[in-house]
Motif scaffolding. Structure first.
Motif, PDB file in Angstrom:
ATOM      1  N   ALA A 117       0.843  -1.211   0.000  1.00 19.10           N
ATOM      2  CA  ALA A 117       0.000   0.000   0.000  1.00 19.10           C
ATOM      3  C   ALA A 117       0.877   1.260   0.000  1.00 19.10           C
ATOM      4  N   TYR A 118       1.911   1.234   0.821  1.00 18.59           N
ATOM      5  CA  TYR A 118       2.835   2.380   0.924  1.00 18.59           C
ATOM      6  C   TYR A 118       3.557   2.554  -0.430  1.00 18.59           C
ATOM      7  N   GLY A 119       3.895   1.441  -1.072  1.00 18.18           N
ATOM      8  CA  GLY A 119       4.534   1.505  -2.393  1.00 18.18           C
ATOM      9  C   GLY A 119       3.611   2.146  -3.418  1.00 18.18           C
ATOM     10  N   LEU A 120       2.355   1.764  -3.389  1.00 25.60           N
ATOM     11  CA  LEU A 120       1.382   2.359  -4.330  1.00 25.60           C
ATOM     12  C   LEU A 120       1.267   3.869  -4.129  1.00 25.60           C
ATOM     13  N   ARG A 121       1.515   4.350  -2.911  1.00 22.15           N
ATOM     14  CA  ARG A 121       1.457   5.798  -2.656  1.00 22.15           C
ATOM     15  C   ARG A 121       2.743   6.518  -3.062  1.00 22.15           C
ATOM     16  N   THR A 122       3.880   5.808  -3.024  1.00 25.78           N
ATOM     17  CA  THR A 122       5.162   6.515  -3.027  1.00 25.78           C
ATOM     18  C   THR A 122       5.811   6.655  -4.405  1.00 25.78           C
ATOM     19  N   ILE A 123       5.485   5.775  -5.343  1.00 27.67           N
ATOM     20  CA  ILE A 123       6.223   5.817  -6.627  1.00 27.67           C
ATOM     21  C   ILE A 123       6.034   7.167  -7.332  1.00 27.67           C
ATOM     22  N   ALA A 124       4.804   7.641  -7.457  1.00 20.62           N
ATOM     23  CA  ALA A 124       4.591   8.903  -8.211  1.00 20.62           C
ATOM     24  C   ALA A 124       5.332  10.085  -7.547  1.00 20.62           C
ATOM     25  N   PRO A 125       5.213  10.303  -6.229  1.00 20.88           N
ATOM     26  CA  PRO A 125       5.969  11.401  -5.614  1.00 20.88           C
ATOM     27  C   PRO A 125       7.492  11.244  -5.758  1.00 20.88           C
ATOM     28  N   MET A 126       7.969   9.990  -5.746  1.00 20.68           N
ATOM     29  CA  MET A 126       9.421   9.782  -5.897  1.00 20.68           C
ATOM     30  C   MET A 126       9.858  10.165  -7.316  1.00 20.68           C
ATOM     31  N   ILE A 127       9.059   9.811  -8.296  1.00 22.87           N
ATOM     32  CA  ILE A 127       9.394  10.170  -9.690  1.00 22.87           C
ATOM     33  C   ILE A 127       9.306  11.692  -9.856  1.00 22.87           C
ATOM     34  N   GLU A 128       8.318  12.296  -9.206  1.00 23.20           N
ATOM     35  CA  GLU A 128       8.205  13.765  -9.268  1.00 23.20           C
ATOM     36  C   GLU A 128       9.480  14.410  -8.686  1.00 23.20           C
ATOM     37  N   ALA A 425      -9.679  -9.145  -0.302  1.00 18.21           N
ATOM     38  CA  ALA A 425     -10.405  -8.409   0.755  1.00 18.21           C
ATOM     39  C   ALA A 425      -9.528  -7.283   1.325  1.00 18.21           C
ATOM     40  N   VAL A 426      -8.238  -7.602   1.551  1.00 23.84           N
ATOM     41  CA  VAL A 426      -7.321  -6.581   2.106  1.00 23.84           C
ATOM     42  C   VAL A 426      -7.101  -5.485   1.073  1.00 23.84           C
ATOM     43  N   LEU A 427      -6.865  -5.890  -0.186  1.00 23.12           N
ATOM     44  CA  LEU A 427      -6.632  -4.902  -1.253  1.00 23.12           C
ATOM     45  C   LEU A 427      -7.828  -3.955  -1.366  1.00 23.12           C
ATOM     46  N   ASP A 428      -9.018  -4.508  -1.347  1.00 22.79           N
ATOM     47  CA  ASP A 428     -10.209  -3.655  -1.524  1.00 22.79           C
ATOM     48  C   ASP A 428     -10.353  -2.659  -0.374  1.00 22.79           C
ATOM     49  N   ASP A 429     -10.064  -3.082   0.837  1.00 26.13           N
ATOM     50  CA  ASP A 429     -10.126  -2.144   1.982  1.00 26.13           C
ATOM     51  C   ASP A 429      -9.041  -1.065   1.853  1.00 26.13           C
ATOM     52  N   LEU A 430      -7.865  -1.471   1.368  1.00 27.78           N
ATOM     53  CA  LEU A 430      -6.779  -0.501   1.235  1.00 27.78           C
ATOM     54  C   LEU A 430      -7.063   0.498   0.108  1.00 27.78           C
ATOM     55  N   ILE A 431      -7.735   0.049  -0.935  1.00 29.60           N
ATOM     56  CA  ILE A 431      -8.112   0.977  -2.029  1.00 29.60           C
ATOM     57  C   ILE A 431      -8.993   2.086  -1.454  1.00 29.60           C
ATOM     58  N   ALA A 432      -9.972   1.693  -0.654  1.00 29.88           N
ATOM     59  CA  ALA A 432     -10.883   2.693  -0.076  1.00 29.88           C
ATOM     60  C   ALA A 432     -10.110   3.679   0.814  1.00 29.88           C
ATOM     61  N   ALA A 433      -9.171   3.162   1.579  1.00 30.76           N
ATOM     62  CA  ALA A 433      -8.418   4.031   2.510  1.00 30.76           C
ATOM     63  C   ALA A 433      -7.450   4.955   1.781  1.00 30.76           C
ATOM     64  N   ASN A 434      -7.000   4.551   0.595  1.00 30.35           N
ATOM     65  CA  ASN A 434      -5.951   5.293  -0.116  1.00 30.35           C
ATOM     66  C   ASN A 434      -6.480   6.074  -1.306  1.00 30.35           C
ATOM     67  N   LYS A 435      -7.787   6.349  -1.326  1.00 31.56           N
ATOM     68  CA  LYS A 435      -8.361   6.917  -2.554  1.00 31.56           C
ATOM     69  C   LYS A 435      -7.724   8.262  -2.957  1.00 31.56           C
ATOM     70  N   ASP A 436      -7.186   9.002  -1.992  1.00 30.93           N
ATOM     71  CA  ASP A 436      -6.549  10.281  -2.340  1.00 30.93           C
ATOM     72  C   ASP A 436      -5.084  10.119  -2.760  1.00 30.93           C
ATOM     73  N   PHE A 437      -4.544   8.904  -2.695  1.00 31.79           N
ATOM     74  CA  PHE A 437      -3.102   8.717  -2.905  1.00 31.79           C
ATOM     75  C   PHE A 437      -2.756   7.757  -4.040  1.00 31.79           C
ATOM     76  N   TRP A 438      -3.552   6.699  -4.216  1.00 30.82           N
ATOM     77  CA  TRP A 438      -3.181   5.662  -5.183  1.00 30.82           C
ATOM     78  C   TRP A 438      -3.606   6.060  -6.588  1.00 30.82           C
ATOM     79  N   PRO A 439      -2.908   5.519  -7.598  1.00 31.17           N
ATOM     80  CA  PRO A 439      -3.450   5.650  -8.953  1.00 31.17           C
ATOM     81  C   PRO A 439      -4.767   4.862  -9.016  1.00 31.17           C
ATOM     82  N   THR A 440      -5.657   5.238  -9.939  1.00 33.59           N
ATOM     83  CA  THR A 440      -6.904   4.472 -10.081  1.00 33.59           C
ATOM     84  C   THR A 440      -6.560   3.097 -10.653  1.00 33.59           C
ATOM     85  N   LEU A 441      -7.096   2.057 -10.024  1.00 38.07           N
ATOM     86  CA  LEU A 441      -6.839   0.687 -10.496  1.00 38.07           C
ATOM     87  C   LEU A 441      -8.105   0.161 -11.168  1.00 38.07           C
ATOM     88  N   ASN A 442      -8.001  -0.145 -12.451  1.00 42.01           N
ATOM     89  CA  ASN A 442      -9.177  -0.685 -13.179  1.00 42.01           C
ATOM     90  C   ASN A 442      -8.970  -2.142 -13.559  1.00 42.01           C
TER      91      ASN A 442
END
Ligand code: NAD
Ligand code: LMR
Length: 442
Positions: A117-128, A425-442
């Motif tokens: 989850a932390y990785g999904l948040r951090t890649i874009a800011p690190m590239i920026e 189940a864990v991924l889906d809960d983490l998506i909801a918690a990280n909606k302001d940080f993660w890329p959209t996953l389709n």
């Protein structure tokens, strides 16, 4: 000697004052003309900069200090950038830990689903950050990165900005060496180690002092005390909290099962996830321990300093501050000193993929890390590493492609998750918690 401009990205970090003290202790090796603090949370950073300035004032009045949220002001003509960003801060770390635990799965900052989850948040800011540094800093500038989750960050950088001058480091090998040295009664600098793995996923295979391998002796000590001296006060403040004492004790649990090599402490999460969950408090995790401890103390110290002019915490350095300065001095002076860092495999461990970001001893030069040849590793470690590597590589692909299926594959491959059902189940809960940080996953 040339004086350098250093920028600190994530200037509001709880580690900033300690790293600054470490820099001040080494001004002869790394002379500085300017230190620029950069953060997206200007208010938090400004408080931390009060402490940083107080530390600097104990040593010198000739360093220009800048506190900014503007990337150009921070990075223009910089020689070095220390990166220590916690994307989502402690509020999201707490969720990384507690959401998995609510599913009876390891909840941790960098391991298991919390780390993903932390990785999904951090890649874009690190590239920026890399792009800002490329735009504004000197062409020869190096980013020395502590931002976690380091393995996933290293893979994201390798894949998205392969030419970037980023050295990914972690204080865990050196902190483990601090404990080993204390157990052996020698200085950490006297210890020569061999080590292989991924970040937070590796093993020491040789612990040499004066040409003699002391691994067998350390193994005997671990059987009795874990990786702690009998007097735990010998361990620096960085790992004095009860969760860390428990973690270093758990080295015994790992070595009771697998005595061949000395493991990185974070392997407890992958080898004994059931034990970790059983012994975790689901309502009070490491994030709470840090918020109530290190973070609270830092801001209280700043408040008191502003009232009284007395700095109550000396921000004693510890391995975290020393190590980042050691590797930076080795780059700046092209010393080629040998440290355990992250680097692209390229045949260092021939029976692992060439494009794996591995953690091994490397000689740190002005052109970056030059890894020392390790050789083939035994199947058990190779199999564990390849599973973890696949999870991390697929996660980075999920981030780049915005792929839910790949994210689920990454979670499912992670050894801490028992089934695809729980992973989802864990991924889906983490998506909801990280909606302001993660890329959209389709
Ligand atoms: P912290 O929350 O106290 O500080 C992190 C700072 O980063 C905050 O001030 C936050 O505002 C800032 N930040 C967040 N996103 C940013 C962005 N996009 N650009 C600039 N700044 C940003 O965190 P901490 O506990 O001091 O840890 C700092 C970092 O160091 C974390 O990534 C942590 O995981 C890492 N860490 C690494 C090791 C290691 O050895 N590898 C050890 C300890 C901590
Ligand atoms: C922290 O310093 O809080 C982390 O980054 C590592 C730890 O101590 O849990």
């Amino acid at each position: 000697m040339k004086k350098y401009i250093l920028a600190v990205a994530g200037g509001g970090s709880t580690y900033t004052p300690g790293i600054i003290r470490s820099l001040m202790d080494r001004l002869e090796d790394l002379p500085l003309s300017e230190i620029r603090f950069y953060d997206i949370d200007g208010a938090r950073q400004s408080k931390v900069v009060v402490a940083a300035k107080a530390v600097i004032a104990e040593y010198t009045d000739s360093i220009l200090v800048t506190d900014t949220t503007d990337p150009q002001t921070a990075f223009e003509n910089a020689d070095f950038v220390f990166a220590q960003m916690r994307v989502g801060k402690y509020a999201l770390r707490e969720l990384d830990e507690k959401i998995p635990l609510s599913h009876n799965v390891v909840g941790q900052e960098t391991c298991g689903p919390g780390g993903l989850a932390y990785g999904l948040r951090t890649i874009a800011p690190m590239i920026e950050l890399i792009d800002y540094v490329e735009q504004y800093a000197k062409e020869t500038a190096w980013i020395v990165n502590y931002s976690n989750p380091a393995s996933i960050v290293a893979e994201g950088v390798r894949k998205l900005r392969p030419k970037a001058r980023v050295l990914n480091i972690c204080d865990m090998p050196v902190a483990t060496m601090r404990n080993i040295a204390a157990i052996l009664g020698v200085e950490r600098e006297e210890l020569v180690v061999d080590y292989f793995g991924l970040n937070h996923f590796g093993w020491f295979t040789r612990l040499e002092v004066d040409g003699i391998d002391r691994l067998a002796e350390v193994r005997e000590h671990v059987y009795k005390h874990g990786l702690l001296t009998e007097d735990v006060s010998k361990i620096d403040y960085r790992h004095a909290d009860s969760s860390w004492i428990k973690t270093f004790k758990n080295i015994k649990l790992i070595m009771d099962h697998f005595p061949e090599y000395l493991p990185n402490p974070y392997l407890q999460y992958y080898l004994f996830p059931d034990h970790i969950v059983e012994t975790s408090n689901k309502d009070y995790t490491r994030a709470n321990e840090v918020m109530d401890g290190r973070e609270k103390t830092l801001f209280e110290t700043v408040e008191k300093f502003e009232e009284t002019g007395i700095l109550e915490d000396s921000f004693a350095v510890g391995v975290h501050g020393t190590f980042i300065v050691d590797v930076t001095v080795s780059i700046a002076q092209n010393l080629g000193k040998r440290y355990v860092v992250m680097t692209e495999n390229n045949g260092t461990i021939p029976n692992l993929p060439a494009d794996a970001m591995i953690e091994v001893p490397a000689f740190i030069t002005a052109d970056g890390p030059k890894p020392e040849f390790v050789g083939d590793i035994p199947y058990f470690y190779k199999a564990m590493i390849e599973q973890q590597l696949a999870s991390e590589k697929i996660l980075v692909e999920a981030i780049i492609e915005g792929s839910y299926e790949k994210a689920l594959q990454a979670f499912t491959l992670n050894k801490t998750l028992p089934s695809a059902k729980v992973a989802k189940a864990v991924l889906d809960d983490l998506i909801a918690a990280n909606k302001d940080f993660w890329p959209t996953l389709n």
